[in-house]
Design an enzyme around this catalytic site. Structure first.
Site, mmCIF file in Angstrom:
data_model
loop_
_atom_site.group_PDB
_atom_site.id
_atom_site.type_symbol
_atom_site.label_atom_id
_atom_site.label_comp_id
_atom_site.label_asym_id
_atom_site.label_seq_id
_atom_site.Cartn_x
_atom_site.Cartn_y
_atom_site.Cartn_z
ATOM 1 C CG HIS A 1 0.044 2.985 5.912
ATOM 2 N ND1 HIS A 1 -0.239 1.667 5.633
ATOM 3 C CD2 HIS A 1 1.174 2.964 6.683
ATOM 4 C CE1 HIS A 1 0.652 0.890 6.203
ATOM 5 N NE2 HIS A 1 1.529 1.648 6.857
ATOM 6 C CB CYS B 1 -0.974 -0.008 1.172
ATOM 7 S SG CYS B 1 -0.189 -0.046 2.789
#
Length: 455
Positions: free
Chosen positions: A136, A81
């Site tokens: 993130h 990710c």
């Protein structure tokens, strides 16, 4: 005055009075489109109904694809990710930025505020930017060096302030301890969907860029019980394929797409809003199958990097369009800049290309060469190995840094990557390997140590 002269005078007077209004209308700058970018987490290429799935139920996403363009050869910039999100928000390859793996809880790396993020650049056209959900890119959350507030967002809503670990989908959220619930037993995906609707209503009078970044369908899977129960009763239910928990989580994402589309229609914004839907990497093979593609999250096989990509803009993108154009997450940044009539910042490097002409229906495919850089100190816990890859035309080569091994595939005839052509097509193998190594030498901030190939 003669009658004919009087008529001519009246017409001249009419056009003189009309002209300023006409010319002022033509010279008035066009309102740039609103942009809603919806990013799912760990969603594989074959999970949506419009991509052939017959177990999961995604009616709103399927209608979105039917009303716009569905891409069949769209790629994430990485098989995990964080680096894909780096590519999306900076327009630069994660190899260039120097973050090529996901960031863990105490990671010293983070997305530096020195990078001009997509939302910051769109501000130049008067956009109001909102992040809802997963970021993130902070690294060590206790140090807060890369948190979203340092990257120019006008609104940051329900975005983690602690490490997300194995996911958390029911309030209280351990990675967002300061976020109060709005409903009893609140489900996180539902909350993000409602925040997206509220954001649109709140900002309807000005151009907005909404980045709705879902935490689902990331493991640990946790669907809403009523939805899970429904899928558990369906024929073909399983664990690695036709997973009822994953299907339930995806349906909640899909519900939000329906709510967003309905809100845009209600506010009269549909015709001036581009909706994009995609994912950050392929599905995890321990909870789903990416078949007919090989591999999954953490791997550079197609199952780890090929993604769904849907673009819908009523009146601007032809309904029911299907594009075989090879595209990459990196392309979203320059595409949105062009559609908003915003130029890159002075000296800014963008590694993708604009897809504006593709969205407008250009039949001529744009030639592409895509690169992946995924050096690892040890194998990923899901099975991925330290490697790099290149796709040029229909050929794709994977070079493994741990052994020096290479694999070559022709994706036109072998999309499942079952037949390694590296021994039978040495010229093609050598050309792509040299090209990949040269790109890495000039682009990658960190060069991998490559062990010699085993005999």
């Amino acid at each position: 005055m003669k009658k004919s002269d009087w008529i001519l005078f009246r017409y001249s007077l009419f056009f003189c009075l009309l002209a300023p209004a006409v010319f002022s209308q033509k010279s008035k700058p066009k309102t740039p489109p609103n942009v809603i970018l919806i990013l799912a987490d760990d969603l594989g290429w074959s999970e949506l109904g419009c991509y052939g799935n017959r177990f999961n139920e995604t009616p709103h996403l399927d209608r979105l694809a039917a009303g716009g363009m569905r891409f069949t050869q769209a790629y994430a910039t990485a098989p995990v990710c964080t680096p894909t999100r780096i590519a999306l928000l900076t327009g630069q390859h994660p190899a260039r930025v120097g973050i090529t793996d996901y960031l863990d809880a105490r990671d010293e790396k983070f997305l530096s505020p020195e990078y001009v993020t997509l939302n910051e650049r769109l501000k130049q056209a008067g956009y109001h930017g909102g992040l809802i959900g997963k970021w993130h890119l902070t690294g060590d959350y206790t140090k807060k060096k890369g948190e979203p507030s340092k990257h120019g967002w006008d609104e940051v809503i329900c975005s983690e302030t602690g490490y997300i670990a194995n996911g958390d989908y029911v309030h209280p959220y351990f990675f967002m301890p300061d976020v109060p619930a709005k409903t009893e037993g609140e489900y996180l995906t539902d909350r993000l969907n409602q925040e997206a609707v509220d954001f649109i209503k709140r900002n309807q009078a000005k151009p907005f860029f909404l980045y709705l970044s879902h935490y689902a369908v990331h493991t640990k899977l946790a669907g809403k019980p009523d939805k899970v129960a429904k899928y558990q009763q369906k024929p073909g239910v399983g664990t690695r394929q036709n997973n009822p928990e994953l299907a339930a989580m995806l349906e909640s994402i899909d519900d939000g797409v329906g709510q967003i589309v309905a809100t845009l229609k209600e506010l009269g914004l549909s015709g001036n809003t581009l909706i994009l839907f995609t994912s950050d990497n392929g599905g995890e093979r321990n909870v789903t199958s990416n078949a007919p593609l090989r591999g999954g999250k953490s791997e550079l096989y197609e199952g780890g990097i090929r993604e769904p990509l849907i673009a819908c803009w009523p009146g601007r993108i032809k309904p029911g369009a299907v594009s075989d154009q090879v595209v990459n997450t990196l392309d979203l940044y320059p595409t949105l800049l062009e559609l908003a009539s915003v130029k890159p910042a002075a000296g800014q490097v963008l590694d993708g290309i604009s897809l504006a002409s593709v969205l407008k229906g250009s039949a001529k495919p744009l030639p592409r060469t895509l690169y992946w850089h995924y050096p690892l100190p040890k194998p990923h816990f899901l099975g991925g190995r330290s490697a790099g890859a290149i796709r040029s035309g229909d050929f794709k080569l994977i070079e493994y840094f741990d052994t020096g091994q290479v694999e070559l595939f022709n994706l036109a005839t072998d999309p499942g990557e079952q037949t390694d052509l590296s021994a039978t097509q040495p010229d093609q193998r050598n050309q792509l390997r040299t090209q990949l190594q040269e790109w890495r030498r000039t682009t990658a901030r960190v060069q991998p140590t490559i062990n010699p190939a085993k005999p």
